[in-house]
Design a protein around this motif. Sequence first.
Motif, PDB file in Angstrom:
ATOM      1  N   HIS A   9       0.846  -1.197   0.000  1.00  0.00           N
ATOM      2  CA  HIS A   9       0.000   0.000   0.000  1.00  0.00           C
ATOM      3  C   HIS A   9       0.881   1.247   0.000  1.00  0.00           C
ATOM      4  O   HIS A   9       1.838   1.344   0.774  1.00  0.00           O
ATOM      5  N   PRO A  10       0.592   2.233  -0.864  1.00  0.00           N
ATOM      6  CA  PRO A  10       1.434   3.440  -0.927  1.00  0.00           C
ATOM      7  C   PRO A  10       1.439   4.258   0.359  1.00  0.00           C
ATOM      8  O   PRO A  10       2.336   5.075   0.571  1.00  0.00           O
ATOM      9  N   MET A  11       0.446   4.035   1.243  1.00  0.00           N
ATOM     10  CA  MET A  11       0.418   4.757   2.513  1.00  0.00           C
ATOM     11  C   MET A  11       1.217   4.065   3.609  1.00  0.00           C
ATOM     12  O   MET A  11       1.368   4.609   4.696  1.00  0.00           O
ATOM     13  N   LYS A  12       1.721   2.880   3.350  1.00  0.00           N
ATOM     14  CA  LYS A  12       2.456   2.136   4.368  1.00  0.00           C
ATOM     15  C   LYS A  12       3.638   2.929   4.936  1.00  0.00           C
ATOM     16  O   LYS A  12       3.834   2.939   6.159  1.00  0.00           O
ATOM     17  N   PRO A  13       4.445   3.608   4.099  1.00  0.00           N
ATOM     18  CA  PRO A  13       5.563   4.379   4.667  1.00  0.00           C
ATOM     19  C   PRO A  13       5.115   5.531   5.560  1.00  0.00           C
ATOM     20  O   PRO A  13       5.912   6.063   6.333  1.00  0.00           O
ATOM     21  N   PHE A  14       3.857   5.932   5.461  1.00  0.00           N
ATOM     22  CA  PHE A  14       3.331   7.046   6.251  1.00  0.00           C
ATOM     23  C   PHE A  14       2.471   6.552   7.418  1.00  0.00           C
ATOM     24  O   PHE A  14       1.732   7.339   8.015  1.00  0.00           O
ATOM     25  N   GLU A  15       2.550   5.280   7.735  1.00  0.00           N
ATOM     26  CA  GLU A  15       1.630   4.683   8.704  1.00  0.00           C
ATOM     27  C   GLU A  15       1.669   5.383  10.053  1.00  0.00           C
ATOM     28  O   GLU A  15       0.627   5.740  10.616  1.00  0.00           O
ATOM     29  N   SER A  16       2.851   5.587  10.607  1.00  0.00           N
ATOM     30  CA  SER A  16       2.944   6.211  11.930  1.00  0.00           C
ATOM     31  C   SER A  16       2.549   7.685  11.876  1.00  0.00           C
ATOM     32  O   SER A  16       1.949   8.217  12.816  1.00  0.00           O
ATOM     33  N   ILE A  17       2.852   8.355  10.770  1.00  0.00           N
ATOM     34  CA  ILE A  17       2.483   9.765  10.615  1.00  0.00           C
ATOM     35  C   ILE A  17       0.973   9.907  10.507  1.00  0.00           C
ATOM     36  O   ILE A  17       0.360  10.764  11.149  1.00  0.00           O
ATOM     37  N   ALA A  18       0.358   9.063   9.690  1.00  0.00           N
ATOM     38  CA  ALA A  18      -1.094   9.119   9.519  1.00  0.00           C
ATOM     39  C   ALA A  18      -1.817   8.822  10.836  1.00  0.00           C
ATOM     40  O   ALA A  18      -2.854   9.425  11.130  1.00  0.00           O
ATOM     41  N   LYS A  19      -1.265   7.915  11.615  1.00  0.00           N
ATOM     42  CA  LYS A  19      -1.881   7.574  12.907  1.00  0.00           C
ATOM     43  C   LYS A  19      -1.941   8.805  13.806  1.00  0.00           C
ATOM     44  O   LYS A  19      -2.909   8.991  14.563  1.00  0.00           O
ATOM     45  N   ALA A  20      -0.925   9.652  13.726  1.00  0.00           N
ATOM     46  CA  ALA A  20      -0.900  10.863  14.547  1.00  0.00           C
ATOM     47  C   ALA A  20      -1.782  11.959  13.977  1.00  0.00           C
ATOM     48  O   ALA A  20      -2.390  12.736  14.719  1.00  0.00           O
ATOM     49  N   ILE A  21      -1.883  12.036  12.648  1.00  0.00           N
ATOM     50  CA  ILE A  21      -2.572  13.144  11.998  1.00  0.00           C
ATOM     51  C   ILE A  21      -4.073  12.906  11.844  1.00  0.00           C
ATOM     52  O   ILE A  21      -4.884  13.811  12.055  1.00  0.00           O
ATOM     53  N   ASP A  22      -4.467  11.690  11.450  1.00  0.00           N
ATOM     54  CA  ASP A  22      -5.884  11.409  11.183  1.00  0.00           C
ATOM     55  C   ASP A  22      -6.739  11.643  12.420  1.00  0.00           C
ATOM     56  O   ASP A  22      -6.365  11.240  13.530  1.00  0.00           O
ATOM     57  N   THR A  23      -7.895  12.251  12.227  1.00  0.00           N
ATOM     58  CA  THR A  23      -8.764  12.552  13.369  1.00  0.00           C
ATOM     59  C   THR A  23      -9.877  11.521  13.551  1.00  0.00           C
ATOM     60  O   THR A  23     -10.668  11.630  14.482  1.00  0.00           O
ATOM     61  N   PHE A  24      -9.957  10.539  12.651  1.00  0.00           N
ATOM     62  CA  PHE A  24     -10.904   9.447  12.848  1.00  0.00           C
ATOM     63  C   PHE A  24     -10.415   8.226  12.088  1.00  0.00           C
ATOM     64  O   PHE A  24      -9.561   8.315  11.202  1.00  0.00           O
ATOM     65  N   THR A  25     -10.947   7.083  12.454  1.00  0.00           N
ATOM     66  CA  THR A  25     -10.700   5.836  11.738  1.00  0.00           C
ATOM     67  C   THR A  25     -12.032   5.121  11.541  1.00  0.00           C
ATOM     68  O   THR A  25     -13.008   5.387  12.246  1.00  0.00           O
ATOM     69  N   GLY A  26     -12.056   4.219  10.566  1.00  0.00           N
ATOM     70  CA  GLY A  26     -13.262   3.436  10.338  1.00  0.00           C
ATOM     71  C   GLY A  26     -14.472   4.302  10.068  1.00  0.00           C
ATOM     72  O   GLY A  26     -14.426   5.264   9.311  1.00  0.00           O
ATOM     73  N   SER A  27     -15.583   3.978  10.729  1.00  0.00           N
ATOM     74  CA  SER A  27     -16.840   4.706  10.529  1.00  0.00           C
ATOM     75  C   SER A  27     -17.109   5.734  11.628  1.00  0.00           C
ATOM     76  O   SER A  27     -18.233   6.219  11.765  1.00  0.00           O
ATOM     77  N   ASP A  28     -16.083   6.086  12.404  1.00  0.00           N
ATOM     78  CA  ASP A  28     -16.268   7.036  13.500  1.00  0.00           C
ATOM     79  C   ASP A  28     -16.802   8.376  13.019  1.00  0.00           C
ATOM     80  O   ASP A  28     -17.491   9.090  13.765  1.00  0.00           O
ATOM     81  N   TRP A  29     -16.502   8.746  11.766  1.00  0.00           N
ATOM     82  CA  TRP A  29     -16.934  10.054  11.251  1.00  0.00           C
ATOM     83  C   TRP A  29     -18.451  10.173  11.195  1.00  0.00           C
ATOM     84  O   TRP A  29     -18.991  11.281  11.254  1.00  0.00           O
ATOM     85  N   GLN A  30     -19.141   9.035  11.107  1.00  0.00           N
ATOM     86  CA  GLN A  30     -20.601   9.090  11.023  1.00  0.00           C
ATOM     87  C   GLN A  30     -21.243   9.523  12.342  1.00  0.00           C
ATOM     88  O   GLN A  30     -22.424   9.859  12.369  1.00  0.00           O
ATOM     89  N   LYS A  31     -20.468   9.526  13.421  1.00  0.00           N
ATOM     90  CA  LYS A  31     -20.977   9.950  14.721  1.00  0.00           C
ATOM     91  C   LYS A  31     -20.594  11.387  15.037  1.00  0.00           C
ATOM     92  O   LYS A  31     -20.979  11.911  16.085  1.00  0.00           O
ATOM     93  N   MET A  32     -19.844  12.040  14.155  1.00  0.00           N
ATOM     94  CA  MET A  32     -19.380  13.400  14.406  1.00  0.00           C
ATOM     95  C   MET A  32     -20.501  14.417  14.204  1.00  0.00           C
ATOM     96  O   MET A  32     -21.488  14.143  13.525  1.00  0.00           O
TER      97      MET A  32
END
Length: 220
Positions: A9-32
């Motif tokens: 996956h092209p995002m694999k090298p950014f895995e730890s960075i994305a974990k810190a930056i992303d504000t939701f995962t999965g379907s959590d956005w549907q509860k925002m």
Amino acid sequence: LLGFYVSGHPMKPFESIAKAIDTFTGSDWQKMENREAFRLCGVITGVVKRISKRDNKPWAIVTIATNQDTYTLNAFATSYERCHPELTEGALVLVEGQVIRRKDDEVQLATNTVSPLESAIGKLIRGVTFFISGNGHSCDFIDTLRSELEGSMGSTPVRVGVMLDDHQAVIAELASSLEWNLNREQLNRLRKHPAVRGLDMSVAPVETPEPEWKRRRSKR
């Protein structure tokens, strides 16, 4: 064509960075909440351009894949006009936007800005802490860290935490002369060092964009 990445996956090298930056995962956005801001890192896997029936302006439906999930976002006319150069398939991007909850209970993700991921990282991450064990590799890690930082001077503060046990660490901030021009290749090399037991990144808070009607009124 296969529906998955053969070479990783092209995002694999950014895995730890994305974990810190992303504000939701999965379907959590549907509860925002309505107009609640979000931030998401991913690779653009599809762009479908549309024309608005109301004002005949272009907009787009954008598909973005993270390491685990795939999301559909709307780049409405104002956002599309601002961001369309970055909306290309295969591009690694940082998306900032907001959740839109409509009266019929439909929930959507709408873009506000789309930026190249690599260049956006340094502007967002405000500090990095490496947690290391006090084993025989710790001195080598300090030497390696200093070498990496001296070759990439920037403005991101770096800290080192020496683990006392599984839950406690003594943390020291490095001199300002060793602040870092952070990039993911160096970060991945350092986090794979045998002395490193964990990594923490502090990130700039995500801000809710001002409504478009307020921006138009302030220009009058």
